[in-house]
Design an enzyme around this catalytic site. Structure first.
Site, PDB file in Angstrom:
ATOM      1  N   MET A  12     -34.610  -9.397 -52.325  1.00  0.00           N
ATOM      2  CA  MET A  12     -35.857  -9.172 -53.633  1.00  0.00           C
ATOM      3  C   MET A  12     -36.875  -8.080 -53.307  1.00  0.00           C
ATOM      4  O   MET A  12     -37.832  -8.119 -54.678  1.00  0.00           O
ATOM      5  CB  MET A  12     -36.354 -10.533 -53.921  1.00  0.00           C
ATOM      6  CG  MET A  12     -35.186 -11.234 -54.771  1.00  0.00           C
ATOM      7  SD  MET A  12     -36.137 -13.268 -54.799  1.00  0.00           S
ATOM      8  CE  MET A  12     -36.770 -13.423 -53.548  1.00  0.00           C
ATOM      9  N   THR A  23     -26.577 -16.926 -46.099  1.00  0.00           N
ATOM     10  CA  THR A  23     -27.042 -15.846 -46.548  1.00  0.00           C
ATOM     11  C   THR A  23     -27.221 -14.492 -46.706  1.00  0.00           C
ATOM     12  O   THR A  23     -26.153 -14.433 -46.011  1.00  0.00           O
ATOM     13  CB  THR A  23     -28.644 -16.126 -46.233  1.00  0.00           C
ATOM     14  OG1 THR A  23     -29.725 -16.198 -47.076  1.00  0.00           O
ATOM     15  CG2 THR A  23     -28.666 -15.699 -44.483  1.00  0.00           C
ATOM     16  N   GLY A  56     -26.811 -18.981 -55.182  1.00  0.00           N
ATOM     17  CA  GLY A  56     -26.419 -18.252 -54.549  1.00  0.00           C
ATOM     18  C   GLY A  56     -26.990 -18.044 -52.613  1.00  0.00           C
ATOM     19  O   GLY A  56     -27.799 -18.874 -52.326  1.00  0.00           O
ATOM     20  N   GLY A  57     -26.215 -17.599 -52.166  1.00  0.00           N
ATOM     21  CA  GLY A  57     -26.833 -17.499 -50.284  1.00  0.00           C
ATOM     22  C   GLY A  57     -26.699 -19.053 -49.549  1.00  0.00           C
ATOM     23  O   GLY A  57     -26.008 -20.228 -49.819  1.00  0.00           O
ATOM     24  N   ASP A  58     -27.821 -19.561 -49.227  1.00  0.00           N
ATOM     25  CA  ASP A  58     -28.074 -20.131 -48.530  1.00  0.00           C
ATOM     26  C   ASP A  58     -29.330 -20.916 -49.344  1.00  0.00           C
ATOM     27  O   ASP A  58     -30.221 -20.268 -50.203  1.00  0.00           O
ATOM     28  CB  ASP A  58     -28.779 -20.228 -47.215  1.00  0.00           C
ATOM     29  CG  ASP A  58     -29.297 -21.617 -46.210  1.00  0.00           C
ATOM     30  OD1 ASP A  58     -28.202 -22.272 -45.553  1.00  0.00           O
ATOM     31  OD2 ASP A  58     -30.362 -22.005 -46.836  1.00  0.00           O
ATOM     32  N   LYS A  89     -31.166 -16.464 -65.547  1.00  0.00           N
ATOM     33  CA  LYS A  89     -31.285 -15.605 -66.411  1.00  0.00           C
ATOM     34  C   LYS A  89     -30.925 -14.410 -67.031  1.00  0.00           C
ATOM     35  O   LYS A  89     -28.754 -14.039 -66.668  1.00  0.00           O
ATOM     36  CB  LYS A  89     -32.150 -14.442 -66.160  1.00  0.00           C
ATOM     37  CG  LYS A  89     -33.389 -14.260 -66.351  1.00  0.00           C
ATOM     38  CD  LYS A  89     -34.424 -12.636 -66.378  1.00  0.00           C
ATOM     39  CE  LYS A  89     -35.200 -13.451 -65.073  1.00  0.00           C
ATOM     40  NZ  LYS A  89     -36.204 -13.222 -64.137  1.00  0.00           N
ATOM     41  N   ASP A 136     -27.141 -20.580 -60.587  1.00  0.00           N
ATOM     42  CA  ASP A 136     -28.012 -19.380 -60.783  1.00  0.00           C
ATOM     43  C   ASP A 136     -26.863 -18.006 -61.052  1.00  0.00           C
ATOM     44  O   ASP A 136     -25.700 -18.736 -60.958  1.00  0.00           O
ATOM     45  CB  ASP A 136     -28.525 -19.281 -59.743  1.00  0.00           C
ATOM     46  CG  ASP A 136     -30.054 -20.674 -59.400  1.00  0.00           C
ATOM     47  OD1 ASP A 136     -30.138 -20.671 -60.136  1.00  0.00           O
ATOM     48  OD2 ASP A 136     -29.198 -20.833 -58.554  1.00  0.00           O
ATOM     49  N   PRO A 166     -22.407 -15.238 -50.547  1.00  0.00           N
ATOM     50  CA  PRO A 166     -23.487 -14.404 -50.710  1.00  0.00           C
ATOM     51  C   PRO A 166     -22.000 -13.538 -52.297  1.00  0.00           C
ATOM     52  O   PRO A 166     -22.186 -12.078 -52.517  1.00  0.00           O
ATOM     53  CB  PRO A 166     -23.290 -13.332 -49.837  1.00  0.00           C
ATOM     54  CG  PRO A 166     -22.149 -13.992 -48.545  1.00  0.00           C
ATOM     55  CD  PRO A 166     -22.629 -15.371 -49.006  1.00  0.00           C
TER      56      PRO A 166
HETATM   57  N1  SAH Z   1     -30.284 -17.704 -51.458  1.00  0.00           N
HETATM   58  C1  SAH Z   1     -30.603 -16.738 -51.609  1.00  0.00           C
HETATM   59  C2  SAH Z   1     -31.238 -15.626 -51.637  1.00  0.00           C
HETATM   60  C3  SAH Z   1     -31.642 -15.810 -53.475  1.00  0.00           C
HETATM   61  S1  SAH Z   1     -32.480 -14.383 -53.501  1.00  0.00           S
HETATM   62  C4  SAH Z   1     -29.787 -15.898 -50.476  1.00  0.00           C
HETATM   63  O1  SAH Z   1     -30.048 -17.418 -49.488  1.00  0.00           O
HETATM   64  O2  SAH Z   1     -29.525 -15.338 -49.723  1.00  0.00           O
HETATM   65  C5  SAH Z   1     -31.872 -13.730 -54.220  1.00  0.00           C
HETATM   66  C6  SAH Z   1     -31.987 -12.205 -53.371  1.00  0.00           C
HETATM   67  O3  SAH Z   1     -30.697 -12.286 -52.280  1.00  0.00           O
HETATM   68  C7  SAH Z   1     -31.125 -10.634 -54.719  1.00  0.00           C
HETATM   69  O4  SAH Z   1     -33.157 -10.280 -54.860  1.00  0.00           O
HETATM   70  C8  SAH Z   1     -31.072 -10.047 -53.310  1.00  0.00           C
HETATM   71  O5  SAH Z   1     -31.986  -9.825 -52.030  1.00  0.00           O
HETATM   72  C9  SAH Z   1     -30.799 -10.926 -52.506  1.00  0.00           C
HETATM   73  N2  SAH Z   1     -29.475 -11.318 -52.352  1.00  0.00           N
HETATM   74  C10 SAH Z   1     -28.413 -12.290 -53.172  1.00  0.00           C
HETATM   75  N3  SAH Z   1     -26.975 -12.177 -53.245  1.00  0.00           N
HETATM   76  C11 SAH Z   1     -26.513 -10.880 -52.126  1.00  0.00           C
HETATM   77  C12 SAH Z   1     -25.658  -9.612 -52.472  1.00  0.00           C
HETATM   78  N4  SAH Z   1     -24.527 -10.418 -52.909  1.00  0.00           N
HETATM   79  N5  SAH Z   1     -25.619  -8.457 -52.190  1.00  0.00           N
HETATM   80  C13 SAH Z   1     -27.193  -8.928 -51.580  1.00  0.00           C
HETATM   81  N6  SAH Z   1     -27.985  -8.904 -52.142  1.00  0.00           N
HETATM   82  C14 SAH Z   1     -28.004 -10.556 -52.349  1.00  0.00           C
END
Ligand code: SAH
Length: 512
Positions: free
Chosen positions: A174, A120, A90-92, A59, A37, A14
């Site tokens: 999102m 995530t 980002g995240g998972d 973007k 990304d 994250p």
């Molecule tokens: N694959 C990612 C999600 C991608 S969609 C995951 O597993 O986390 C993008 C959305 O993830 C953002 O619009 C927001 O809702 C969330 N997000 C990602 N990083 C974040 C963060 N550091 N803090 C809060 N929301 C986050």
């Protein structure tokens, strides 16, 4: 089997670099192409090797995200060129990461791949804001939903009313662009206005902010607090157990912006300490340190290295550079000789100790004067051969004191040069000029001199937060004053630990 011609679909977590998995970190440092990304922390990308090709598909202002089909094609093409390709998300990767599409295309093209999960956003935001997602009595299921921030899309994809009826904890990704609509759908679905709700934006980063409220007040509270994407919205009874106080934002420098002015290679330690205390660190390197030595001096010194009675190191940089050269000339540490070793401060001594050498003397305070005085007090300097390993600045005082008061025979071995760095090159400069900072840390006279020299570039826009000046010690304070700059706080001892302590004392929670 070789990993050439392979794609790794990897979650970068994250934001907080400490939440990147060990496996992801290994891939970051070994890949040949990285495709990433927006949500990937730029600091993670600093860890890819210099010759790795970096492709940003996120973007950017004035530029659209690369279309998904193009990203898929790119992955296939690069892998077919025989490259180890890291697709970093980002995240998972499987949670709203479009990983499934990439996987399908790779399957079709018969390109081998591996998938590495990441922490995530919903789980990370919950943990870093102290928001429970399940509880024996208050929540026995969790749903991850997308609110889709894409404003061009007319309607929500998810049937929020149905999820409202199912109960449990909802984590909406999102969702900020459609927050009003989401809340209305949940209310329509039967949730009451006082159902606990929360939002965490920029989770796990120093910019993390949260709102704890109820569904009925959610929209107003988000607006009031000015929270923006990326953010996760939480709704559910378990969410109601969260407290305003949480471990992450309770850290003493949380919410503070601190400018570090050391050279980029040296900034890491202070930056790490400040971030641990919760601060957001802006790096504006005002000086740069480059190895610089005269070959003849090095050859001469090393040829008689064992004849010195004292060897003095005035910086960790000098130590590293010295042993670099030493081990090019000798293969055995015993060639170093039986001399005594003095270091200006604890950080320098630590660097020497890495070579299994004991340091005989470190002065109370880390200044050249204190070092000289402590050496004179040993009564061992008269006619002694002393080697000073140092940079191009601030060495005169030390040499003068050793020669004049200690009556030592001093050789100087300059190994690096400190120059002013062009602050205009610092990526954090715009953020500093537009928003300012709570404090700016000066860790040497040269940072103070360089700041004064470049003051016009460092001018803040009107309304930006004016930082206080924090000096590491009396010598640096003197240089600030000589440049007409204020000294607002000074560390009690010339060490990075004391700098952080002083900042906490002056900017910590009681001063909020
Ligand atoms: N694959 C990612 C999600 C991608 S969609 C995951 O597993 O986390 C993008 C959305 O993830 C953002 O619009 C927001 O809702 C969330 N997000 C990602 N990083 C974040 C963060 N550091 N803090 C809060 N929301 C986050």
């Amino acid at each position: 089997m070789s990993d050439s011609g392979k794609v790794f679909l990897v979650g970068a977590g994250p934001g907080d670099l400490d939440l990147v998995t060990v496996k992801a970190m290994k891939l970051v440092s070994s890949c040949e192409v990285v495709v990433y990304d927006n949500l990937v922390n730029p600091r993670l990308l600093e860890k890819v090797s210099g010759d790795c090709e970096r492709i940003d598909v996120g973007k950017q202002p004035g530029r659209h995200t690369m279309p998904q089909e193009e990203i898929c094609k790119l992955l296939v093409d690069k892998a077919q060129e025989g490259k180890r390709v890291l697709r970093l998300k980002g995240g998972d990767p499987f949670v709203f990461g479009r990983c499934a599409e990439e996987m399908t295309v790779l399957d079709e093209a018969e390109v081998p791949y591996e998938i590495v999960p990441g922490v995530t956003a919903a789980l990370a935001c919950a943990a870093y804001a102290g928001i429970p997602l399940t509880h024996r009595d208050f929540g026995s299921s969790i749903a991850f939903l997308t609110g889709h921030e894409d404003l061009e899309k007319e309607s929500l994809r998810v049937d929020f009313a149905k999820f409202a009826a199912a109960g449990g904890t909802l984590c909406v990704y999102m969702g900020m662009g459609k927050i009003r609509e989401i809340v209305d759908k949940l209310l329509d679905g039967g949730l009451s206005e006082d159902r606990p709700a929360a939002v965490v934006s920029h989770g796990t980063l120093s910019a993390q902010r949260k709102v704890l409220t109820t569904l009925g007040s959610l929209v107003d509270e988000i607006e009031k607090a000015g929270l923006v994407a990326p953010a996760v919205i939480f709704v559910g009874n378990a969410v109601g157990l969260a407290q305003q106080q949480d471990w992450f934002s309770d850290r003493p420098l949380f919410g503070r912006r601190i400018v570090v002015t050391r050279a980029r290679e040296q900034a890491g330690k202070l930056k790490g300490m400040l971030e641990k205390a919760g601060a957001e660190v802006l790096e504006l390197p005002l000086i740069e340190v480059k190895p610089a030595c005269e070959k003849e001096v090095v050859a001469e010194v090393l040829s008689c290295i064992a004849s010195y009675e004292w060897v003095l190191f005035t910086s960790a940089n000098g130590v590293r550079e010295f042993f670099n050269l030493f081990f090019r000339a000798f293969s055995d540490i015993r060639s170093f000789g039986p001399m005594r070793i003095a270091c200006v401060g604890a950080a320098t001594a630590k660097e020497v100790e890495k070579f299994n050498l004991e340091v005989d003397l470190v002065p109370e305070d880390s200044t050249a004067e204190h070092l000289a005085k402590a050496l004179v007090d040993t009564d061992s300097l008269d006619s002694a051969n002393v080697l000073v390993v140092t940079g191009n600045r601030n060495r005169e005082v030390l040499v003068k004191l050793l020669e004049e008061i200690g009556r030592a025979i001093v050789d100087v071995m300059p190994l690096y040069e400190t120059d002013y760095a062009d602050v205009e090159k610092a990526p954090a400069l715009d953020s500093y000029r537009n928003h300012g900072a709570d404090a700016i840390v000066f860790t040497s006279s040269s940072t103070a001199d360089s700041f004064a020299e470049q003051e016009d570039v460092l001018t803040l826009v009107e309304g930006a937060l004016k930082p206080i000046h924090c000096s590491i010690g009396p010598v640096t304070s003197e240089s600030l004053k000589e440049n007409g700059l204020s000294v607002d706080i000074e560390a009690s001892k010339s060490s990075l630990e004391a700098v952080v302590e002083t900042l906490v004392k002056n900017l910590g929670p009681s001063k909020a």
